[in-house]
Write an enzyme that holds these catalytic residues in place. Structure first.
Site, PDB file in Angstrom:
ATOM      1  CG  ASP A 191      26.864  43.063  30.431  1.00 43.12           C
ATOM      2  OD1 ASP A 191      27.751  43.530  31.170  1.00 43.12           O
ATOM      3  OD2 ASP A 191      26.844  41.876  30.077  1.00 43.12           O
ATOM      4  CG  ASP A 206      26.048  38.620  34.645  1.00 47.90           C
ATOM      5  OD1 ASP A 206      25.220  39.389  35.138  1.00 47.90           O
ATOM      6  OD2 ASP A 206      25.888  37.382  34.545  1.00 47.90           O
ATOM      7  CG  ASP A 251      30.047  42.552  27.257  1.00 46.63           C
ATOM      8  OD1 ASP A 251      30.685  42.762  26.217  1.00 46.63           O
ATOM      9  OD2 ASP A 251      30.034  41.459  27.851  1.00 46.63           O
ATOM     10  NE  ARG A 260      34.957  34.230  29.295  1.00 47.16           N
ATOM     11  CZ  ARG A 260      34.441  35.444  29.491  1.00 47.16           C
ATOM     12  NH1 ARG A 260      33.819  35.724  30.614  1.00 47.16           N
ATOM     13  NH2 ARG A 260      34.547  36.373  28.561  1.00 47.16           N
ATOM     14  NE  ARG A 277      29.060  37.784  28.448  1.00 45.33           N
ATOM     15  CZ  ARG A 277      29.821  36.701  28.374  1.00 45.33           C
ATOM     16  NH1 ARG A 277      29.273  35.539  28.098  1.00 45.33           N
ATOM     17  NH2 ARG A 277      31.096  36.758  28.587  1.00 45.33           N
TER      18      ARG A 277
END
Ligand code: F6P
Length: 319
Positions: A129, A103, A127, A72, A171
């Site tokens: 997502d 994301d 996730d 990250r 998340r």
């Protein structure tokens, strides 16, 4: 394009290796060169780049984690970091980049694209997502890991007449919790998409007890609150005792399921096809079993689709 790059970024997910393998092999099949960028955007800025051959991606389709490593990277959120990345790519003659991640990784890819450097996003996150795709790579494997844990916890919950809270990742999304709750026969599922009422949960648990049901499983998505917080609430506001199990990073590891391997292979190959035909700035997805490409902006302008019908069903089946 004659030379492309590939990196994995953000939280790893099972199937990322299968996606990398597909990118490398599909590109070489089309006489293109592929550079592997190690440790995500951090490695990109530092020039941690090496050309990949067919053999470099042998024996990885079945492995969890990512052979390219991940990170990250806060610095890459700034324009300065992004320009450093582009400089490295140009120095190596890399004309386009496949970014495999979630994301945050997509935001980096969009930023590069907006700076004139073509990127394609492949959704790799447990996730599920990412807006615009029905599934992300790793979701199915993580789901099966969660189910395996629920089944095991239920054995001991039954033996001891206990109620368990199981906290799962995801998340801000409730997909993992919802699917796990439905597939694991949980008595209650709490997701960020729907506010919950502690008294309603307590009533459900108490009704179950009156019917002779002595154990129960409550799945809580981390986006709602932690398992410990929920445990405190149930104790203080409803006098109900529970045990908590936080599944944590176990959900991100393990050998990918066949479904994730297939999805990763299809998506990785699609990403190469897009760059090969000079169609950067796109995200790869799957919709109704079809592999699709759509504009990056749609990812951020759209809303992740939460399956309300399935949520309703999970409630109906856990009366
Ligand atoms: O995005 C994947 C994910 O595992 C989330 O479910 C979780 O909230 C987060 O990453 C954890 O991140 P980290 O491994 O950096 O603690």
């Amino acid at each position: 394009m004659k030379k492309i790059g590939v990196l994995t970024s953000g939280g790893d997910s099972p199937g990322m290796n299968a996606a990398v393998r597909a990118v490398v092999r599909k590109a070489i099949y089309h006489d293109m060169q592929v550079a592997g960028i190690f440790h995500g955007y951090q490695g990109l800025m530092e020039g941690n780049i090496k050309e990949l051959e067919l053999g470099d991606v042998g024996d990885i389709i079945q492995r969890g984690g990512t052979k390219l490593y991940s990170a990250r990277c806060l610095e890459f959120k700034e324009k300065e970091g992004q320009l450093k990345g582009i400089e490295q790519l140009k120095k190596q003659g890399i004309e386009g980049l496949v970014v495999i991640g979630g994301d945050g990784s997509y935001r980096g890819a969009l930023a590069l694209t907006n700076l004139g450097y073509p990127c394609v996003g492949v959704p790799g996150t447990i996730d599920n997502d990412i807006s615009g795709t029905d599934y992300t790579i790793g979701f199915d494997t993580a789901l099966n890991t969660v189910i395996d844990s629920i089944d095991k916890i239920r054995d001991t919950a039954t033996s001891h007449d206990r109620s368990f809270i199981i906290e799962v990742m995801g998340r801000d999304a409730g997909d993992l919790a919802l699917w796990a709750g439905l597939a694991g026969g949980a008595e209650t599922v709490l997701v960020p998409e729907d506010p919950f009422d502690i008294q309603e949960i307590a009533g459900r648990l108490k009704r179950g007890r009156l019917r002779g049901k002595k154990h129960s499983i409550i799945i809580v998505a981390e986006g709602v609150m932690s398992g410990q917080e929920l445990q405190q609430k149930l104790l203080q506001e409803a006098d109900i005792e529970t045990h908590v199990s936080v599944l944590g990073h176990i959900q991100r590891g393990g050998s990918p399921t066949a479904r994730d391997r297939v999805l990763a292979s299809q998506m990785g190959a699609k990403a190469v096809e897009l760059l090969r035909t000079n169609q950067g700035g796109k995200a790869v997805g799957i919709r109704n079993r079809e592999i699709v490409a759509y504009d990056f902006n749609e990812v951020f302008e759209g809303v992740h689709h939460f399956d309300e019908e399935m949520y309703k069903l999970s409630k109906e089946l856990s009366i």
